[in-house]
Enzyme design. Structure first.
Site, PDB file in Angstrom:
ATOM      1  N   ASP A  28      36.903  42.678  47.030  1.00 47.23           N
ATOM      2  CA  ASP A  28      37.289  41.070  47.008  1.00 47.23           C
ATOM      3  C   ASP A  28      38.712  41.008  47.613  1.00 47.23           C
ATOM      4  O   ASP A  28      39.478  42.041  47.411  1.00 47.23           O
ATOM      5  CB  ASP A  28      37.075  40.725  45.639  1.00 47.23           C
ATOM      6  CG  ASP A  28      36.484  39.322  45.840  1.00 47.23           C
ATOM      7  OD1 ASP A  28      36.528  38.569  47.047  1.00 47.23           O
ATOM      8  OD2 ASP A  28      35.645  39.016  45.014  1.00 47.23           O
ATOM      9  N   TRP A  30      36.674  36.185  52.527  1.00 43.85           N
ATOM     10  CA  TRP A  30      36.147  34.854  53.062  1.00 43.85           C
ATOM     11  C   TRP A  30      36.379  34.422  54.493  1.00 43.85           C
ATOM     12  O   TRP A  30      36.945  33.279  54.547  1.00 43.85           O
ATOM     13  CB  TRP A  30      36.567  33.965  51.961  1.00 43.85           C
ATOM     14  CG  TRP A  30      36.591  34.500  50.666  1.00 43.85           C
ATOM     15  CD1 TRP A  30      35.427  35.139  49.762  1.00 43.85           C
ATOM     16  CD2 TRP A  30      37.831  34.939  49.922  1.00 43.85           C
ATOM     17  NE1 TRP A  30      35.887  35.609  48.753  1.00 43.85           N
ATOM     18  CE2 TRP A  30      37.407  35.592  48.565  1.00 43.85           C
ATOM     19  CE3 TRP A  30      39.032  34.728  50.182  1.00 43.85           C
ATOM     20  CZ2 TRP A  30      38.392  36.042  47.816  1.00 43.85           C
ATOM     21  CZ3 TRP A  30      40.118  35.352  49.333  1.00 43.85           C
ATOM     22  CH2 TRP A  30      39.806  35.885  47.863  1.00 43.85           C
ATOM     23  N   GLY A  31      36.798  35.331  55.426  1.00 41.11           N
ATOM     24  CA  GLY A  31      37.439  35.159  56.541  1.00 41.11           C
ATOM     25  C   GLY A  31      38.963  35.124  56.670  1.00 41.11           C
ATOM     26  O   GLY A  31      39.439  35.153  57.875  1.00 41.11           O
ATOM     27  N   ASP A  71      32.565  31.132  49.412  1.00 46.27           N
ATOM     28  CA  ASP A  71      31.124  31.261  48.760  1.00 46.27           C
ATOM     29  C   ASP A  71      30.199  30.302  49.008  1.00 46.27           C
ATOM     30  O   ASP A  71      30.546  29.114  49.085  1.00 46.27           O
ATOM     31  CB  ASP A  71      31.438  31.187  47.043  1.00 46.27           C
ATOM     32  CG  ASP A  71      32.311  32.412  46.627  1.00 46.27           C
ATOM     33  OD1 ASP A  71      32.811  33.320  47.366  1.00 46.27           O
ATOM     34  OD2 ASP A  71      32.520  32.687  45.629  1.00 46.27           O
TER      35      ASP A  71
HETATM   36  C1  GLA Z   1      34.542  35.774  44.816  1.00 47.78           C
HETATM   37  C2  GLA Z   1      33.484  36.360  45.749  1.00 47.78           C
HETATM   38  C3  GLA Z   1      32.352  36.434  45.254  1.00 47.78           C
HETATM   39  C4  GLA Z   1      32.058  36.892  44.166  1.00 47.78           C
HETATM   40  C5  GLA Z   1      33.211  36.607  43.230  1.00 47.78           C
HETATM   41  C6  GLA Z   1      33.252  37.380  41.958  1.00 47.78           C
HETATM   42  O1  GLA Z   1      34.502  34.540  44.881  1.00 47.78           O
HETATM   43  O2  GLA Z   1      33.462  35.696  47.380  1.00 47.78           O
HETATM   44  O3  GLA Z   1      31.070  36.794  46.142  1.00 47.78           O
HETATM   45  O4  GLA Z   1      32.004  38.380  44.103  1.00 47.78           O
HETATM   46  O5  GLA Z   1      34.478  36.623  43.819  1.00 47.78           O
HETATM   47  O6  GLA Z   1      34.469  36.841  41.251  1.00 47.78           O
END
Ligand code: GLA
Length: 529
Positions: free
Chosen positions: A174, A208-209, A229
């Site tokens: 992440d 996330w891009g 997400d």
């Molecule tokens: C981010 C990721 C999710 C998940 C959460 C866990 O939001 O994008 O897919 O892994 O963290 O905290």
């Protein structure tokens, strides 16, 4: 109401919306230019991993952080096997942000034994023993997103070593709490740390891009999140999932074997989504060659949810060895046509999505989906499992609200399923108790649930230590790796090998994702020569 629509590089399609009051905003879809700066070779060329999009399950969508425990993950693993998901190709499974480790005073990661009493290595062994692969999660910054677990910043090499010791096969990393960090340098360092740890892993980047990972991440890892997400834990969000599909499809030119755009985990089977919507989401994800990481509670699935997640004909589109990502050819706001997905046998996938209510009827012309206008073609409906044709020039399709027509189109009546591999175990454990030399044997059997036979697997001799030899028996759909250990001269101790095998997809001639499994040998006392 009837509208004629011109699409780039194609003739027109006749669009008839069978509902009044629908506005048609006939916007041309703008395709991205050819990708620039793509590394010549994907990272996966070396490790052979994820040459088709990874499939598995992660807990975040259904559970969030608090309920994740060893007990939960094991129950999910058992449900994954019992429900038929394993047989449909779902393989990678494990805790996400499940508060599963912390950092000790010596800087090293340790398992959270209160939540995971077998430790993270023990959980990995359980998962491997079921013929599944082990997925773990961490963060590139100082802490994970919930701040409940330490991130890898400043500990990249020792943390990736810990993940290798726990025998992770897939690591999602992440991008929370990374203020001031350079994204390319950070993920590159983590990739280097994974290679130094010596256990090939599917590296799933999760920014996330942010940093446009599709431009560079194929040289570092195997998949990268392209958007925020897809839902908050516990509740699917149809509108958000559709928005994400339409954002992700624009990145089609950047995807290919070993390098995948990841629009996030699946929401199929979660509260807040109808059966039809679940089917549509699954179709989008398959059409986009997305990783298929289920996110629902596998212990509690309706029949339609299982049928959706295990539809091998849809999965065949996702897992196609050519690895092309389908994309929107045109979109009028209510109806969109998705194509651009040639398949290994010369057939092609197409998807028609109706975003409105009631029904849309439409003619898909063959030259809109990659064939010649005058072709006579067979059409396989991937949800009703019916074949019709030959159809000259195109086919008429009717689609209900929020639904899709997900089609495979071919010059022949056959619609073969590419290889879908399912192993009985990924862990061979052997024990030599005596001091006399002996031969010990353990097997790993790998079945192909696709419709084509496989040539024999080739074991990589570099992955075999002197005490281990492997022969491959069987042919066609099921092959067995016979692992023979010769104990002569071995000293008391624990031995380990990670065996690698490769295969070439029989129709396209492309290498298939490499297969790895662990062999453990315990030698109780010194063995004579
Ligand atoms: C981010 C990721 C999710 C998940 C959460 C866990 O939001 O994008 O897919 O892994 O963290 O905290």
């Amino acid at each position: 109401m009837a509208t004629k629509k011109n699409t780039p590089g194609s003739t027109s399609a006749l669009l008839i919306i069978l509902v009044t009051g629908v506005t048609l905003s006939l916007t041309m879809d703008s395709r991205p230019a050819s990708p620039q700066n793509l590394p010549l070779r994907a990272h996966a060329d070396a490790d052979g991993l994820a040459l088709t999009p990874p499939m598995g399950w992660y807990p975040w969508n259904a559970f969030g952080e608090a309920p994740q425990t060893e007990k939960l993950i094991k129950e999910i693993v058992d449900a994954l096997v019992a429900s038929g998901l394993k047989d449909a190709g779902y393989t990678y499974v494990g805790p996400d942000e499940g508060i599963c480790f912390s950092r000790g005073p010596d800087g090293k990661l340790t398992s959270n034994l209160a939540r995971y009493p077998s430790g993270l290595r023990g959980l990995g062994d359980y998962i491997h023993g079921k013929g599944l692969k082990y997925a773990l999660y961490t963060d590139a910054g100082s802490k994970t997103c919930s701040t409940a677990m330490p991130g890898t910043k400043g500990h990249e090499f020792e943390d990736m070593r810990a993940f290798a010791d726990w025998r992770a096969d897939y690591i999602k990393i992440d991008w929370c709490n990374t203020e001031g960090q350079d994204i390319v340098k950070t993920y590159s360092l983590l990739g280097e740390a994974q290679r130094a740890a010596g256990r090939p892993v599917v590296h799933s980047l999760c920014s996330w891009g942010e940093g446009y990972p599709w431009k560079w991440a194929g040289a570092i890892g195997h998949m990268w999140r392209t958007t925020t997400d897809v839902c908050a834990p516990g509740q699917a969000d149809w509108a958000r999932a559709v928005r994400i599909a339409f954002a992700n499809e624009k990145l089609a030119p950047f995807a290919g074997p070993g390098r995948w755009n990841d629009p996030d985990m699946l929401v199929v089977g979660m509260p807040g989504l109808s059966e039809v919507q679940g089917r549509s989401i699954f179709s989008f994800w398959c059409m986009m060659a997305s990783p298929l990481i289920a996110g629902n509670d596998l212990r509690d699935m309706t029949r339609p949810t299982i049928d959706t997640l295990t539809n091998l004909e849809a999965i065949a589109i996702d897992q196609d060895p050519l690895g092309a990502q389908g994309h929107v050819v045109w979109d009028d706001g209510d109806v969109s046509l998705w194509a651009g997905k040639p398949l290994f046998d010369g057939s092609r996938a197409a998807l028609l999505f109706f975003h409105g209510k009631s029904k849309a009827r439409l003619r898909i012309a063959w030259d809109e989906v990659g064939f010649a206008a005058a072709d006579e073609l067979y059409v396989r409906n991937l949800w009703t499992h019916e074949t019709t044709g030959p159809h000259a020039g195109g086919v008429d399709v009717t689609v209900g609200g929020s639904d899709v027509a997900f089609l495979r189109i071919s010059k022949t009546k056959d619609f073969p399923i590419p290889p879908i591999l399912v192993a009985d175990t990924y862990l061979v454990s052997l024990r030599a108790a005596g001091s006399r030399p002996e031969k010990l044997c353990g097997t790993v059997t790998v079945a192909n649930k696709g419709s084509s036979d496989l040539p024999p697997w080739r074991v990589d001799p570099k992955s075999l230590p002197p005490w281990l030899s492997v022969a491959v028996t069987g042919s066609g759909k099921t092959q067995t790796f016979v692992n023979t250990v010769t104990t002569a001269g071995l000293k008391k101790g624990a031995y380990h090998a990670l065996v690698r095998a490769d295969n070439v997809e029989p129709v396209s001639g492309r290498p298939m994702s490499a297969l790895y499994y662990d062999v453990d040998l315990e030698v109780v006392r010194n063995v004579r020569r």
